[in-house]
Motif scaffolding. Structure first.
Motif, PDB file in Angstrom:
ATOM      1  N   UNK A  65       0.725  -1.154  -0.001  1.00 51.36           N
ATOM      2  CA  UNK A  65      -0.043   0.136  -0.003  1.00 51.36           C
ATOM      3  C   UNK A  65       0.932   1.165  -0.076  1.00 51.36           C
ATOM      4  N   UNK A  66       0.687   2.293  -1.104  1.00 51.76           N
ATOM      5  CA  UNK A  66       1.595   3.305  -1.234  1.00 51.76           C
ATOM      6  C   UNK A  66       0.554   4.589  -1.123  1.00 51.76           C
ATOM      7  N   UNK A  67       1.231   5.895  -0.928  1.00 46.02           N
ATOM      8  CA  UNK A  67       0.276   7.104  -0.647  1.00 46.02           C
ATOM      9  C   UNK A  67       0.143   7.605  -1.798  1.00 46.02           C
ATOM     10  N   UNK A  68       1.047   7.488  -2.805  1.00 45.32           N
ATOM     11  CA  UNK A  68       0.741   8.034  -3.972  1.00 45.32           C
ATOM     12  C   UNK A  68       1.033   6.973  -5.374  1.00 45.32           C
ATOM     13  N   UNK A  69       0.386   6.431  -5.888  1.00 44.18           N
ATOM     14  CA  UNK A  69       0.378   5.183  -6.805  1.00 44.18           C
ATOM     15  C   UNK A  69       1.121   5.906  -8.054  1.00 44.18           C
ATOM     16  N   UNK A  70       0.753   7.097  -8.538  1.00 42.53           N
ATOM     17  CA  UNK A  70       1.367   7.552  -9.780  1.00 42.53           C
ATOM     18  C   UNK A  70       3.003   7.500  -9.471  1.00 42.53           C
ATOM     19  N   UNK A  71       3.578   7.902  -8.311  1.00 43.17           N
ATOM     20  CA  UNK A  71       5.034   8.030  -7.869  1.00 43.17           C
ATOM     21  C   UNK A  71       5.458   6.574  -7.946  1.00 43.17           C
TER      22      UNK A  71
END
Length: 115
Positions: A65-71
């Motif tokens: 789980x990430x906070x910014x999927x685009x990054x």
């Protein structure tokens, strides 16, 4: 019973390639033994082992789980000198996800949950 952490042991088909793969994703590698490395990023960690079993590896899945999927997608898209297999970001009712396969066939669900 109080639980402080849980760590998975991930198999590797090619131990050196897998170590490079996880370092390219931004995980810090610590030596444990000649056949075991500890990878960590923030509070998350797992072991990479110099062991391979095709049934285990190709049925092993993780959700990162990430906070910014685009990054995260940009990071994966720009990895060089390592064969990286991944799919585009898709929208789901619960958030966004893209799928990334590790060198041994392990599947990562890279996820940004809807707020």
């Amino acid at each position: 019973m109080k639980v402080d952490d849980i760590r998975a042991f991930i198999p590797s088909k090619n131990y050196q390639e897998s170590k490079l793969f996880y370092q390219a994703l931004g995980f810090k590698m610590d030596y444990v033994s000649d056949d075991l490395s500890l990878f960590s990023k923030g509070e998350c960690s797992f072991f990479l082992q110099n062991f391979y079993n095709v049934e285990l590896a190709t049925n092993l899945m993780f959700q990162l789980i990430v906070l910014d999927i685009n990054q995260a997608f940009d990071l994966v898209s720009n990895i060089q000198n390592i064969n990286v297999k991944f799919e585009p970001i898709s929208q789901q009712s619960w958030g966004q996800v893209f799928y990334l396969w590790g060198p041994a066939g392990e599947l990562w669900h890279i996820t940004e949950l809807a707020s």
